[in-house]
Design a protein around this motif. Structure first.
Motif, PDB file in Angstrom:
ATOM      1  N   HIS A  81       0.890  -1.273  -0.060  1.00 33.95           N
ATOM      2  CA  HIS A  81       0.017  -0.013  -0.054  1.00 33.95           C
ATOM      3  C   HIS A  81       0.684   1.363   0.078  1.00 33.95           C
ATOM      4  O   HIS A  81       1.942   1.270   0.803  1.00 33.95           O
ATOM      5  N   MET A 107      -2.315   0.343  -4.643  1.00 27.53           N
ATOM      6  CA  MET A 107      -2.123  -0.717  -3.668  1.00 27.53           C
ATOM      7  C   MET A 107      -2.214  -1.967  -4.433  1.00 27.53           C
ATOM      8  O   MET A 107      -2.661  -1.933  -5.534  1.00 27.53           O
ATOM      9  N   LEU A 149      -8.907  -3.560   4.389  1.00 27.10           N
ATOM     10  CA  LEU A 149      -8.075  -2.600   4.070  1.00 27.10           C
ATOM     11  C   LEU A 149      -8.725  -1.233   3.988  1.00 27.10           C
ATOM     12  O   LEU A 149      -8.338  -0.076   4.151  1.00 27.10           O
ATOM     13  N   LYS A 150     -10.079  -1.223   3.076  1.00 31.20           N
ATOM     14  CA  LYS A 150     -10.701   0.077   2.877  1.00 31.20           C
ATOM     15  C   LYS A 150     -11.129   0.798   4.228  1.00 31.20           C
ATOM     16  O   LYS A 150     -11.081   2.019   4.142  1.00 31.20           O
ATOM     17  N   SER A 151     -11.608   0.082   5.044  1.00 34.66           N
ATOM     18  CA  SER A 151     -12.072   0.771   6.293  1.00 34.66           C
ATOM     19  C   SER A 151     -11.441   0.412   7.588  1.00 34.66           C
ATOM     20  O   SER A 151     -11.907   1.131   8.544  1.00 34.66           O
ATOM     21  N   ARG A 152     -10.414  -0.478   7.669  1.00 35.74           N
ATOM     22  CA  ARG A 152      -9.796  -0.727   8.868  1.00 35.74           C
ATOM     23  C   ARG A 152      -8.226  -0.331   8.979  1.00 35.74           C
ATOM     24  O   ARG A 152      -7.388  -0.515  10.091  1.00 35.74           O
ATOM     25  N   ALA A 153      -7.659  -0.101   7.774  1.00 32.61           N
ATOM     26  CA  ALA A 153      -6.343   0.455   7.651  1.00 32.61           C
ATOM     27  C   ALA A 153      -6.293   1.788   7.801  1.00 32.61           C
ATOM     28  O   ALA A 153      -6.830   2.507   7.196  1.00 32.61           O
ATOM     29  N   GLU A 156     -18.348   0.183   4.823  1.00 30.93           N
ATOM     30  CA  GLU A 156     -18.557  -0.357   6.391  1.00 30.93           C
ATOM     31  C   GLU A 156     -19.645  -1.423   6.232  1.00 30.93           C
ATOM     32  O   GLU A 156     -19.314  -2.490   7.018  1.00 30.93           O
ATOM     33  N   MET A 198      -9.322  -6.781   0.940  1.00 26.46           N
ATOM     34  CA  MET A 198      -9.855  -5.521   0.526  1.00 26.46           C
ATOM     35  C   MET A 198     -10.908  -4.922   1.061  1.00 26.46           C
ATOM     36  O   MET A 198     -10.712  -3.575   1.689  1.00 26.46           O
ATOM     37  N   PHE A 246      -5.561   4.887   6.576  1.00 21.45           N
ATOM     38  CA  PHE A 246      -5.076   5.512   5.474  1.00 21.45           C
ATOM     39  C   PHE A 246      -6.235   6.552   4.998  1.00 21.45           C
ATOM     40  O   PHE A 246      -7.394   6.225   5.355  1.00 21.45           O
ATOM     41  N   TRP A 247      -5.923   7.865   4.767  1.00 24.03           N
ATOM     42  CA  TRP A 247      -6.977   8.773   4.334  1.00 24.03           C
ATOM     43  C   TRP A 247      -6.526   9.484   3.070  1.00 24.03           C
ATOM     44  O   TRP A 247      -5.349   9.877   2.827  1.00 24.03           O
TER      45      TRP A 247
END
Lengths: 150, 82
Positions: A82, A94, A117-121, A143, A114, A123-124
């Protein structure tokens, strides 16, 4: 399963070379699935995407997600790369790759990775257009996507 | 002393990426209340907790989580990885 390979970096990566290296190391598994996320041009208006992250937490969070995937599916190998920093449309943000004995496991585990990673890693994304800059809002559907994994 | 980190629009609204804070707050929610009382920028940043997430020592947590023993608190908007 070999330990998940996790890389969080600013530099561009070569998706083809990464996939080839992963597939040859995953060797006898039988099934390899990969997904790459690229910067969308948003109909031509996006100039750049700036990705911020939480350096002390990012790799730990991805590691926890990859370990959960390994508990749910019998994977022989997992790769997550990523990027952060400033990216332009078309660039790879990523990629994930999973190796398993059968394709269904590799596909499902890649989707699980995937979704998380979208909502628990941590990154912004900030989108830059000619009109200015705006933080990309998380989608309710991202979510909700976690719900199907129980 | 607790290290507090801010990310994305929260960092921009507050105007700094991190700060060290002396606090007696028992929970995350108590700490938020303390911070929000400081000035308008903090009050605005923390106005809607449903639009914020928190991590304690690099692990996601809830706003009612206790702060005892915690060294690093990070506040940020919902994540947009992938």
């Amino acid at each position: 399963m070999t330990a998940p390979l996790i890389r969080v970096e600013a530099a561009a990566f070569d998706q083809g070379a990464e996939l080839n290296r992963f597939a040859s190391a995953a060797g006898a598994a039988g099934a390899v699935v990969s997904f790459s996320g690229l910067v969308r041009d948003e109909g031509g208006i996006l100039e750049a995407l700036e990705i911020e992250h939480y350096p002390a937490m990012t790799a730990l969070a991805i590691q926890a997600i990859a370990e959960e995937a390994a508990r749910r599916w019998s994977l022989t190998a997992t790769l997550v790369i990523h990027r952060f920093g400033r990216l332009v449309p078309g660039e790879a943000i990523m990629m994930v790759a999973t190796a398993a004995r059968h394709r269904r496991e590799a596909f499902e585990a890649a989707e699980f990775l995937m979704d998380y990673l979208k909502s628990r890693a941590p990154f912004w994304k900030k989108a830059f257009t000619a009109g200015g800059a705006e933080w990309v809002a998380a989608k309710a559907s991202d979510e909700e996507a976690l719900g199907r994994w129980g | 002393m607790i290290e507090i980190l801010y990310f994305a629009w929260l960092r921009e609204k507050i105007g700094l990426p991190r700060e060290r804070v002396e606090t007696g707050a028992a929970t995350v929610a108590d700490l938020v209340q303390e911070l929000a009382l400081r000035d308008d920028a903090y009050a605005l940043a923390f106005a809607d907790l449903t639009s914020l997430r928190v991590a304690l020592d690099q692990e996601l947590a809830d706003f009612d989580a206790p702060l005892a023993g915690v060294r690093e608190v990070a506040f940020f908007p919902p994540m947009t990885g992938g």
